[in-house]
Design an enzyme around this catalytic site. Structure first.
Site, mmCIF file in Angstrom:
data_model
loop_
_atom_site.group_PDB
_atom_site.id
_atom_site.type_symbol
_atom_site.label_atom_id
_atom_site.label_comp_id
_atom_site.label_asym_id
_atom_site.label_seq_id
_atom_site.Cartn_x
_atom_site.Cartn_y
_atom_site.Cartn_z
ATOM 1 N N GLY A 46 -8.751 -12.529 3.139
ATOM 2 C CA GLY A 46 -8.845 -12.645 4.582
ATOM 3 C C GLY A 46 -9.372 -11.357 5.185
ATOM 4 O O GLY A 46 -9.241 -10.283 4.584
ATOM 5 N N GLN A 51 -10.914 -4.979 11.513
ATOM 6 C CA GLN A 51 -11.006 -4.212 10.264
ATOM 7 C C GLN A 51 -12.405 -3.657 10.025
ATOM 8 O O GLN A 51 -12.583 -2.760 9.204
ATOM 9 C CB GLN A 51 -10.584 -5.074 9.064
ATOM 10 C CG GLN A 51 -9.095 -5.390 9.060
ATOM 11 C CD GLN A 51 -8.707 -6.206 7.852
ATOM 12 O OE1 GLN A 51 -8.852 -7.414 7.843
ATOM 13 N NE2 GLN A 51 -8.247 -5.545 6.800
ATOM 14 N N CYS A 93 -3.089 -5.248 2.055
ATOM 15 C CA CYS A 93 -4.132 -5.342 3.076
ATOM 16 C C CYS A 93 -5.323 -4.495 2.643
ATOM 17 O O CYS A 93 -5.147 -3.389 2.126
ATOM 18 C CB CYS A 93 -3.576 -4.826 4.398
ATOM 19 S SG CYS A 93 -4.787 -4.816 5.733
ATOM 20 N N LEU A 94 -6.525 -5.008 2.892
ATOM 21 C CA LEU A 94 -7.739 -4.268 2.524
ATOM 22 C C LEU A 94 -7.846 -2.949 3.297
ATOM 23 O O LEU A 94 -8.535 -2.031 2.853
ATOM 24 C CB LEU A 94 -8.987 -5.116 2.790
ATOM 25 C CG LEU A 94 -9.122 -6.393 1.933
ATOM 26 C CD1 LEU A 94 -10.331 -7.204 2.376
ATOM 27 C CD2 LEU A 94 -9.215 -6.039 0.455
ATOM 28 N N HIS A 135 -0.891 -12.812 8.728
ATOM 29 C CA HIS A 135 -1.417 -11.464 8.481
ATOM 30 C C HIS A 135 -2.637 -11.171 9.367
ATOM 31 O O HIS A 135 -2.739 -10.102 9.979
ATOM 32 C CB HIS A 135 -1.775 -11.347 6.994
ATOM 33 C CG HIS A 135 -2.303 -10.016 6.578
ATOM 34 N ND1 HIS A 135 -1.571 -9.142 5.802
ATOM 35 C CD2 HIS A 135 -3.490 -9.397 6.829
ATOM 36 C CE1 HIS A 135 -2.299 -8.039 5.593
ATOM 37 N NE2 HIS A 135 -3.463 -8.172 6.204
ATOM 38 N N GLU A 136 -3.568 -12.131 9.425
ATOM 39 C CA GLU A 136 -4.809 -11.886 10.180
ATOM 40 C C GLU A 136 -4.561 -11.904 11.694
ATOM 41 O O GLU A 136 -5.155 -11.113 12.431
ATOM 42 C CB GLU A 136 -5.891 -12.904 9.802
ATOM 43 C CG GLU A 136 -6.285 -12.916 8.316
ATOM 44 C CD GLU A 136 -6.570 -11.548 7.719
ATOM 45 O OE1 GLU A 136 -7.029 -10.652 8.449
ATOM 46 O OE2 GLU A 136 -6.301 -11.371 6.503
ATOM 47 N N HIS A 139 -3.369 -8.620 12.699
ATOM 48 C CA HIS A 139 -4.466 -7.643 12.877
ATOM 49 C C HIS A 139 -5.025 -7.710 14.293
ATOM 50 O O HIS A 139 -5.339 -6.684 14.898
ATOM 51 C CB HIS A 139 -5.614 -7.935 11.901
ATOM 52 C CG HIS A 139 -5.470 -7.274 10.561
ATOM 53 N ND1 HIS A 139 -5.332 -5.912 10.411
ATOM 54 C CD2 HIS A 139 -5.454 -7.787 9.304
ATOM 55 C CE1 HIS A 139 -5.237 -5.616 9.120
ATOM 56 N NE2 HIS A 139 -5.301 -6.731 8.418
#
Ligand code: NI
Length: 170
Positions: A46, A51, A93-94, A135-136, A139
């Site tokens: 995702g 990000q 998380c990236l 999660h997204e 963000h």
């Protein structure tokens, strides 16, 4: 479809609340193409626009990380309408590479969002997909997964990250 640089913990867009997308006549597709390419290259399941430095409410999710056809979800203005049950699982998380922790998320969510043409759709998600939506959407609200951890683990990760930022090693 250029792969963009993924911002890391400490970058301001990651702690900023993103604005809703209202103008669907704009070319969002090329941004989405970049987000998808960036997510697959990472690889991740995702990615949210903040990000890559864009504080607009836009997310892409593919829990197969590109392995299965038809799994890609692109959603503008995602909204969690209902959430029930709970699941505990390891989450990362990236934007915080190398760190993870067990977070609590709803087991099932009902989500509403918009396609790039502005039309609305709803979907139901369970398991990893429900976790990814949570999660997204976090963000987009300027929140990272660490805030869903217990205080001890959260503070431990933050201390390590702050130390690395000070050392210029992040
Ligand atoms: Ni993330």
């Amino acid at each position: 479809m250029p792969v963009r640089n993924i911002l890391r913990y400490g970058a301001e867009p990651l702690s900023t609340v993103s604005v809703p997308i209202t103008d669907f006549s704009r070319d969002w597709q090329s941004l989405v193409d970049d987000m998808v390419a960036t997510m697959y290259a990472a690889p991740g399941v995702g990615l949210a626009a903040p990000q890559i430095g864009i504080n607009e409410r836009l997310i892409v999710i593919d829990i197969s990380a590109g392995d299965r056809e038809g799994e890609l979800i692109v959603m503008a203005n995602p909204e969690i309408l209902e959430a029930e049950g709970r699941q505990l699982a390891e989450e990362g998380c990236l934007s915080v590479p190398g760190y993870s922790g067990v977070t609590r998320r709803p087991a099932r969510v009902r989500v509403r969002g918009q396609r790039l043409d502005g039309s609305s759709f709803e979907m139901e998600a369970t398991g990893l997909l429900a976790r990814a939506f949570g999660h997204e959407v976090d963000h987009l609200d300027g929140r990272l997964f660490m805030e869903r951890l217990g205080a001890l683990k959260r503070d431990l990760i933050r201390r390590k990250l702050r130390r690395r930022i000070r050392r210029g090693d992040w």
